[in-house]
Design a protein around this motif. Structure first.
Motif: not given
Lengths: 455, 98
Positions: A11-18, A87-96
């Motif tokens: 989850a943290v890694a996905v946030l960084y990818l975003g 829905i939005s531009n910040n996709v990473a947050e959904y996955y995280a």
């Protein structure tokens, strides 16, 4: 245990990818990480290891439910390609956020201490409050988020107070110590059990604490509603059963009647209200309330292979819900809304979708040859073995009411015509996930022994 | 000991009453905080009778941290709701029909 670490780090890694704008890498990284987490969880099978001075216990129960939660999340991620981008531009947050919620779910199915139960529920819930309101410009999404938060936090208050009272009565948070404390007669303990029951009932939408469910499901984005109906409900019931099985089983004479009443209320509230719904998403929300009622039947029968029955039921229910919510998303996106009339003529334009949805609702209704039939069968069987015949009779009546409203959508798809319906385009992710779900519903419907004897 | 329990129960009841009676999401939130703090007070009080040292206190710290996280999320949600609806009365925020 390794699987929990992988999910949290992922989850943290996905946030960084975003953060670094690697949007295309999000889905592959999440899927790979989840597969690794599921594999690591499977390696803990039969080890029965305690972690963090008996805070968590990875027994087979925890491993089976962890794998179920992880694989369901995987199916949901399979549907999420190009979904969140709309829905939005910040996709990473959904996955995280979904991965954080999943981490909370894994904690909830593997706790061996009331502290971990509380922390797991909070990790799951806080992520979900945000996910429900993630369409920031959409009033319905905001309303869903506010309602879910107010109800959820209110329930947390009950849960925490109940935990405190049980701690006072038994002098420990450890499940084994509570079970062997012998303080079951004290008023403090009984009040604590009831308060914890209220708190958990809110989280798994058991009547009369279910009022938030339809609004929150309707207001949240479709995939998030799917996540709530599958992962959250599974984790909630696994935690509910684990707590009552490992800590309160000896006191069952005292709380069984309360659970029986909650079960009847939930079954009737869910099924009868679902009959009057004309929007498919709300119908699914009310049907999810009614499924909570069937699962309560298994909790009544603690000890008599109840965990196996709950596992089969949640597998069947999760698979069918993924298909039903997935097709609901496709139809409401293509035809503007999720009204039952929108499904008219789907059999002619998209035979595969119509067939999958038919199979999914048959499984939810409990028609033979689908996984859902054996889910209901095992739950009823354990309840009968405990002597709750009258309750099973009421549950079967409710299952028949269920068939009526589930078949409304089948009738809309196959019997009604829609002259200007056009075929709905499927992207490969949807096609793959729906095919897997169809295969598994049939597989477990014909060979239930594959999942019934795991626990 | 019973003094702590009475204060805890009173706080819990005040919180419960606040949640049901107030027409403002922030005040409902305060009511919820009352309920959580009642439980935390009980945890610390019961910690005296534990065989292991400070178990109740440690749980209380966890509960405080999680309550703080909840409040942070809650205020963000309430601000968002206010932007959409220009009110934070939960009873007025109901577009969805039953």
């Amino acid at each position: 245990m390794t699987s929990l670490i992988i999910v949290s780090v992922l989850a943290v890694a996905v946030l960084y990818l975003g953060l670094f704008k690697y949007k295309t890498a999000l889905l592959p990284v999440s899927v790979t990480g989840l597969l690794a987490a599921a594999a690591m969880a499977a390696m803990d099978w039969d080890l029965e290891k305690m972690y963090f001075s008996e805070m968590m216990l990875f027994d087979n129960y925890a491993v089976a439910f962890s794998i179920l939660l992880i694989l369901t999340t995987l199916l949901i991620f399979g549907l999420s390609r190009n979904y969140f981008e709309k829905i939005s531009n910040n996709v990473a947050e959904y996955y995280a956020l979904m991965l954080f919620a999943l981490a909370g779910g894994v904690v909830m199915v593997s706790f061996h201490n009331l502290a971990m139960l509380f922390i797991g529920i909070e990790i799951l819930s806080i992520s979900l409050y945000v996910l429900a309101g993630i369409r920031r410009k959409d009033p319905a999404s905001n309303e869903a988020s506010l309602k879910y938060f107010l109800m959820g936090a209110f329930a947390t208050g009950f849960l925490l107070f109940g935990t405190a009272l049980i701690y006072g009565a038994t002098g420990s948070f450890n499940l084994a110590a509570i079970a062997s404390s012998g303080a079951f007669e004290s008023a403090l303990f009984r009040a604590g059990v009831l308060l914890m029951m209220v708190g958990l009932s809110f989280k798994v939408s058991v009547a009369p604490f279910h009022t938030w469910t339809p609004d929150v499901y309707e207001g949240s984005p479709g995939l998030i509603a799917m996540f709530m109906a599958t992962v959250v409900k599974t984790a909630g019931f696994a935690a509910f059963l684990r707590l009552f099985l490992m800590a309160f089983a000896e006191a069952s004479a005292f709380w069984a009647i309360t659970v029986a009443i909650l079960c009847i209320l939930t079954l009737f509230a869910g099924n009868i209200t679902a009959v009057f719904q004309d929007r498919f998403k709300r119908l699914l929300a009310w049907s999810s309330v009614s499924h909570a009622g069937y699962l309560l039947l298994a909790i009544l029968a603690v000890g008599f292979s109840a965990s196996s029955a709950v596992l089969v039921y949640t597998i069947a229910y999760s698979l069918a819900s993924v298909a039903a919510f997935g097709i609901m998303i496709l139809v409401s996106r293509a035809r503007g809304n999720d009204h039952l009339d929108s499904f008219n003529g789907l059999a002619r334009t998209n035979p595969f979708l119509a067939f999958t949805l038919t199979l999914a609702v048959c499984s939810l209704a409990g028609i033979p040859l689908t996984a859902g039939f054996f889910g209901k069968f095992y739950v009823f069987k354990v309840a009968l073995a405990q002597g709750y015949t009258w309750l099973v009779v009421l549950a079967v009546i409710n299952a028949m009411i269920g068939i009526y409203y589930y078949f409304k959508v089948i009738i809309a798809m196959y019997m009604k015509e829609n002259a200007n319906a056009v075929a709905i385009q499927l992207n490969p992710g949807f096609r793959l996930v729906l095919s897997i779900v169809v295969f598994l519903i049939f597989l477990f419907g014909i060979f239930p022994g594959l999942i019934a004897n795991i626990l | 000991m019973s003094h702590f329990l009475i204060v805890g129960a009173a706080l819990f009841s005040i919180g419960l009453y606040t949640v049901f009676s107030r027409k403002n999401a922030i005040l409902v939130l305060i009511g919820i905080e009352f309920m959580l703090n009642a439980a935390i007070l009980n945890l610390v009080a019961f910690g005296r009778y534990d065989r292991i040292d400070n178990e109740g206190q440690v749980f209380a710290i966890f509960a405080i941290v999680l309550a703080a996280a909840t409040v942070a999320v809650a205020l963000a949600i309430i601000i968002n709701v206010y932007k959409q609806y220009k009110t934070i009365d939960p009873d007025k925020i109901k577009d969805m029909k039953y």
